[in-house]
Design a protein around this motif. Sequence first.
Motif, PDB file in Angstrom:
ATOM      1  N   ASN A 296       0.815  -1.222   0.000  1.00  0.00           N
ATOM      2  CA  ASN A 296       0.000   0.000   0.000  1.00  0.00           C
ATOM      3  C   ASN A 296       0.846   1.269   0.000  1.00  0.00           C
ATOM      4  O   ASN A 296       0.379   2.332  -0.421  1.00  0.00           O
ATOM      5  N   GLN A 297       2.070   1.158   0.514  1.00  0.00           N
ATOM      6  CA  GLN A 297       2.900   2.365   0.608  1.00  0.00           C
ATOM      7  C   GLN A 297       3.159   2.963  -0.770  1.00  0.00           C
ATOM      8  O   GLN A 297       3.198   4.182  -0.923  1.00  0.00           O
ATOM      9  N   ARG A 298       3.343   2.083  -1.766  1.00  0.00           N
ATOM     10  CA  ARG A 298       3.589   2.599  -3.121  1.00  0.00           C
ATOM     11  C   ARG A 298       2.372   3.415  -3.602  1.00  0.00           C
ATOM     12  O   ARG A 298       2.506   4.510  -4.145  1.00  0.00           O
ATOM     13  N   THR A 299       1.191   2.882  -3.340  1.00  0.00           N
ATOM     14  CA  THR A 299      -0.037   3.603  -3.723  1.00  0.00           C
ATOM     15  C   THR A 299      -0.095   4.963  -3.036  1.00  0.00           C
ATOM     16  O   THR A 299      -0.472   5.968  -3.648  1.00  0.00           O
ATOM     17  N   LEU A 300       0.257   4.980  -1.763  1.00  0.00           N
ATOM     18  CA  LEU A 300       0.176   6.248  -1.024  1.00  0.00           C
ATOM     19  C   LEU A 300       1.185   7.261  -1.556  1.00  0.00           C
ATOM     20  O   LEU A 300       0.858   8.431  -1.782  1.00  0.00           O
ATOM     21  N   TRP A 301       2.421   6.811  -1.793  1.00  0.00           N
ATOM     22  CA  TRP A 301       3.429   7.753  -2.305  1.00  0.00           C
ATOM     23  C   TRP A 301       3.026   8.264  -3.687  1.00  0.00           C
ATOM     24  O   TRP A 301       3.152   9.460  -3.974  1.00  0.00           O
ATOM     25  N   GLU A 302       2.529   7.351  -4.532  1.00  0.00           N
ATOM     26  CA  GLU A 302       2.139   7.799  -5.882  1.00  0.00           C
ATOM     27  C   GLU A 302       0.933   8.745  -5.808  1.00  0.00           C
ATOM     28  O   GLU A 302       0.877   9.749  -6.511  1.00  0.00           O
ATOM     29  N   GLY A 303      -0.007   8.400  -4.958  1.00  0.00           N
ATOM     30  CA  GLY A 303      -1.189   9.262  -4.794  1.00  0.00           C
ATOM     31  C   GLY A 303      -0.810  10.627  -4.250  1.00  0.00           C
ATOM     32  O   GLY A 303      -1.396  11.650  -4.620  1.00  0.00           O
ATOM     33  N   LEU A 304       0.186  10.633  -3.386  1.00  0.00           N
ATOM     34  CA  LEU A 304       0.627  11.908  -2.824  1.00  0.00           C
ATOM     35  C   LEU A 304       1.334  12.742  -3.893  1.00  0.00           C
ATOM     36  O   LEU A 304       1.084  13.943  -4.032  1.00  0.00           O
ATOM     37  N   ALA A 305       2.203  12.087  -4.653  1.00  0.00           N
ATOM     38  CA  ALA A 305       2.951  12.813  -5.693  1.00  0.00           C
ATOM     39  C   ALA A 305       2.007  13.427  -6.721  1.00  0.00           C
ATOM     40  O   ALA A 305       2.211  14.557  -7.180  1.00  0.00           O
ATOM     41  N   SER A 306       0.962  12.707  -7.068  1.00  0.00           N
ATOM     42  CA  SER A 306       0.044  13.199  -8.107  1.00  0.00           C
ATOM     43  C   SER A 306      -0.946  14.225  -7.573  1.00  0.00           C
ATOM     44  O   SER A 306      -1.622  14.894  -8.350  1.00  0.00           O
ATOM     45  N   GLY A 307      -1.079  14.291  -6.246  1.00  0.00           N
ATOM     46  CA  GLY A 307      -2.068  15.202  -5.661  1.00  0.00           C
ATOM     47  C   GLY A 307      -3.418  14.526  -5.432  1.00  0.00           C
ATOM     48  O   GLY A 307      -4.342  15.159  -4.936  1.00  0.00           O
ATOM     49  N   ASP A 308      -3.545  13.234  -5.783  1.00  0.00           N
ATOM     50  CA  ASP A 308      -4.791  12.520  -5.452  1.00  0.00           C
ATOM     51  C   ASP A 308      -4.984  12.498  -3.936  1.00  0.00           C
ATOM     52  O   ASP A 308      -6.102  12.607  -3.436  1.00  0.00           O
ATOM     53  N   ILE A 309      -3.890  12.299  -3.231  1.00  0.00           N
ATOM     54  CA  ILE A 309      -3.915  12.473  -1.773  1.00  0.00           C
ATOM     55  C   ILE A 309      -3.530  13.924  -1.516  1.00  0.00           C
ATOM     56  O   ILE A 309      -2.478  14.383  -1.957  1.00  0.00           O
ATOM     57  N   ASP A 310      -4.415  14.634  -0.834  1.00  0.00           N
ATOM     58  CA  ASP A 310      -4.230  16.081  -0.700  1.00  0.00           C
ATOM     59  C   ASP A 310      -3.178  16.446   0.335  1.00  0.00           C
ATOM     60  O   ASP A 310      -2.321  17.283   0.078  1.00  0.00           O
ATOM     61  N   THR A 311      -3.294  15.845   1.503  1.00  0.00           N
ATOM     62  CA  THR A 311      -2.490  16.312   2.631  1.00  0.00           C
ATOM     63  C   THR A 311      -1.816  15.141   3.358  1.00  0.00           C
ATOM     64  O   THR A 311      -2.265  13.998   3.272  1.00  0.00           O
ATOM     65  N   VAL A 312      -0.772  15.480   4.097  1.00  0.00           N
ATOM     66  CA  VAL A 312      -0.148  14.522   5.025  1.00  0.00           C
ATOM     67  C   VAL A 312      -0.244  15.095   6.437  1.00  0.00           C
ATOM     68  O   VAL A 312       0.289  16.176   6.712  1.00  0.00           O
ATOM     69  N   GLY A 313      -0.954  14.397   7.283  1.00  0.00           N
ATOM     70  CA  GLY A 313      -0.993  14.760   8.706  1.00  0.00           C
ATOM     71  C   GLY A 313      -0.184  13.741   9.492  1.00  0.00           C
ATOM     72  O   GLY A 313       0.563  12.934   8.908  1.00  0.00           O
ATOM     73  N   THR A 314      -0.335  13.798  10.811  1.00  0.00           N
ATOM     74  CA  THR A 314       0.326  12.760  11.617  1.00  0.00           C
ATOM     75  C   THR A 314      -0.669  11.846  12.321  1.00  0.00           C
ATOM     76  O   THR A 314      -0.358  10.699  12.601  1.00  0.00           O
ATOM     77  N   ASP A 315      -1.857  12.384  12.672  1.00  0.00           N
ATOM     78  CA  ASP A 315      -2.730  11.668  13.604  1.00  0.00           C
ATOM     79  C   ASP A 315      -1.970  11.408  14.908  1.00  0.00           C
ATOM     80  O   ASP A 315      -2.154  10.364  15.554  1.00  0.00           O
ATOM     81  N   HIS A 316      -1.105  12.358  15.255  1.00  0.00           N
ATOM     82  CA  HIS A 316      -0.321  12.262  16.489  1.00  0.00           C
ATOM     83  C   HIS A 316      -1.239  11.932  17.670  1.00  0.00           C
ATOM     84  O   HIS A 316      -2.182  12.672  17.957  1.00  0.00           O
ATOM     85  N   CYS A 317      -0.939  10.840  18.356  1.00  0.00           N
ATOM     86  CA  CYS A 317      -1.801  10.410  19.462  1.00  0.00           C
ATOM     87  C   CYS A 317      -0.978   9.487  20.358  1.00  0.00           C
ATOM     88  O   CYS A 317      -1.069   8.253  20.267  1.00  0.00           O
ATOM     89  N   PRO A 318      -0.130  10.078  21.201  1.00  0.00           N
ATOM     90  CA  PRO A 318       0.838   9.264  21.942  1.00  0.00           C
ATOM     91  C   PRO A 318       0.264   8.599  23.191  1.00  0.00           C
ATOM     92  O   PRO A 318      -0.411   9.241  23.989  1.00  0.00           O
ATOM     93  N   PHE A 319       0.544   7.320  23.322  1.00  0.00           N
ATOM     94  CA  PHE A 319       0.315   6.594  24.571  1.00  0.00           C
ATOM     95  C   PHE A 319       1.641   5.942  24.941  1.00  0.00           C
ATOM     96  O   PHE A 319       2.343   5.424  24.054  1.00  0.00           O
ATOM     97  N   ASP A 320       1.985   5.972  26.201  1.00  0.00           N
ATOM     98  CA  ASP A 320       3.292   5.424  26.570  1.00  0.00           C
ATOM     99  C   ASP A 320       3.219   3.898  26.723  1.00  0.00           C
ATOM    100  O   ASP A 320       2.155   3.290  26.561  1.00  0.00           O
ATOM    101  N   LEU A 321       4.346   3.294  27.064  1.00  0.00           N
ATOM    102  CA  LEU A 321       4.409   1.827  27.070  1.00  0.00           C
ATOM    103  C   LEU A 321       3.477   1.234  28.123  1.00  0.00           C
ATOM    104  O   LEU A 321       2.838   0.206  27.893  1.00  0.00           O
ATOM    105  N   ALA A 322       3.394   1.888  29.273  1.00  0.00           N
ATOM    106  CA  ALA A 322       2.496   1.379  30.317  1.00  0.00           C
ATOM    107  C   ALA A 322       1.056   1.410  29.823  1.00  0.00           C
ATOM    108  O   ALA A 322       0.276   0.473  30.080  1.00  0.00           O
ATOM    109  N   GLN A 323       0.700   2.453  29.121  1.00  0.00           N
ATOM    110  CA  GLN A 323      -0.672   2.533  28.590  1.00  0.00           C
ATOM    111  C   GLN A 323      -0.904   1.466  27.516  1.00  0.00           C
ATOM    112  O   GLN A 323      -1.958   0.828  27.473  1.00  0.00           O
ATOM    113  N   LYS A 324       0.084   1.270  26.672  1.00  0.00           N
ATOM    114  CA  LYS A 324      -0.063   0.235  25.636  1.00  0.00           C
ATOM    115  C   LYS A 324      -0.271  -1.145  26.294  1.00  0.00           C
ATOM    116  O   LYS A 324      -1.001  -1.989  25.768  1.00  0.00           O
ATOM    117  N   MET A 325       0.361  -1.329  27.449  1.00  0.00           N
ATOM    118  CA  MET A 325       0.253  -2.621  28.153  1.00  0.00           C
ATOM    119  C   MET A 325      -1.168  -2.885  28.681  1.00  0.00           C
ATOM    120  O   MET A 325      -1.480  -4.011  29.091  1.00  0.00           O
TER     121      MET A 325
END
Length: 460
Positions: A296-325
């Motif tokens: 899928n990464q190839r599709t995403l990079w190509e879509g991004l290069a062509s502008g089919d994918i408009d933006t790149v965000g992060t969806d930053h949402c940190p949980f630490d290791l204890a929370q992941k546990m």
Amino acid sequence: MGLLVQNGEIVTSESRYFADIYVEDETITKIGPALQAPAGTEIIDARGKLIFPGFIDPHVHIHLPFMGTFAKDNYATASKAALIGGTTSFIEMCCPARKDDLLASYYLWKSKAEGLSACDYAFHMAVTRCDDNLEAQLRLVIDDGTASLKIFLSYKGAFAIDDGEMYRTLQLAKKLGAMVTAHCENAELISRLQQELVSQGRTGPQWHEPSRPEFVEAEGTGRFAAFLEATGASGYVVHLSCAPALRIALDARKRGVNLAVESVLPHFLLDKTYADREGVEGMQYVMSPPLREKENQRTLWEGLASGDIDTVGTDHCPFDLAQKMMGREAFPLIPNGLPGLEDRVNLMYTYGVKRGALSLHRFVDALSTRASRLFGLYPRKGTIAVGSDADLVIFDTEYRGTISARTHSMNCDYSAFEGVAIEGRPAVVTVRGKVQVRDGNFVGEYGRGRFLRRDAMQAG
Ligand code: URP
Ligand code: ZN
Ligand code: ZN
């Protein structure tokens, strides 16, 4: 006191040229060769550096009560990390639980940022329930300058709304002139698949992706598009992760549906095998939509290069290791989300621009300009022009370094990109003309960040 940036090479989504930039009262007032400045002007020599408009992250979570815990950052840690990474504005998802009052939540989220944020910020207001107050409350939120909404088709029993509620929300968004951003995964299918997998003893983090396969995301994307088509509202798919979902979004766009697409940093660089790692190492990589098959990464990079994918965000949402546990007994209990706010610009520059997958202009467009246009910030943000806010990223393309939790500023005890090399980073970052970062260090002022008011689109 004014600020003069000399000798740098300006790069926007459309142009690239050498010029000086003069800033007065937070705003760019002159751009041109060999500018002169009055005595007392602060001078930055940007020789050999690229100068980008401040980057905008259209999708972050900072205050987030979710899955029985809270995301780890606050506005001090998140805005510092954002700025070190070259992001000068971000848009946070304001996500009330279904039981919570929308307006009270909106003011709560705003209060978390006020007086603390070092960078500028805005919100997408999540609608997690439809009741008789919804229209009146949305009017107040939009009048306050938050002209974009968020809906979740996923997270049954938490944020998810049903189809009737989606229809009502999109109708209102159309009427009030708000863009609707959407998490597009089918909540019911995920819930059923999770139960089946767990009952078969498939409880580790490697089963997170099979519980939300690509067709679950494709279905959600198609349903959102159909509802946009029916209501005439404008939409934005957040964190699109796979080829089938992209195909469906693009088909809808071809039919005339007003639909933009965001993909997020982890999906460009990480794949589902990361969640196969033993114990908490695998849990670190649980996010939704999940990390996918590498192809899928190839599709995403190509879509991004062509502008089919408009933006790149992060969806930053940190949980630490204890929370992941918290999910050690069963993967559906692992808090979903990855840190990444600090790393987006450097990683997309290194693995996009430097590796030839992305032009420099599309890089600026996807990480700054397109988001500013879609969400009503342009031309105040997202470009370098006379009259724009002086949010500047003076970028050192010669820098070489390695990402690590030991050195990052995000409030998380692991990095999803531990040990990954970067080739370039911001040398100086300004927010409305004030230097907030120098040589990778935060030298700025908490509380300088401002809430960004955004007007409603022409409603119709
Ligand atoms: O796993 C994720 N993405 N966590 C944050 C919440 C969301 O769905 O955006
Ligand atoms: Zn989401
Ligand atoms: Zn999110």
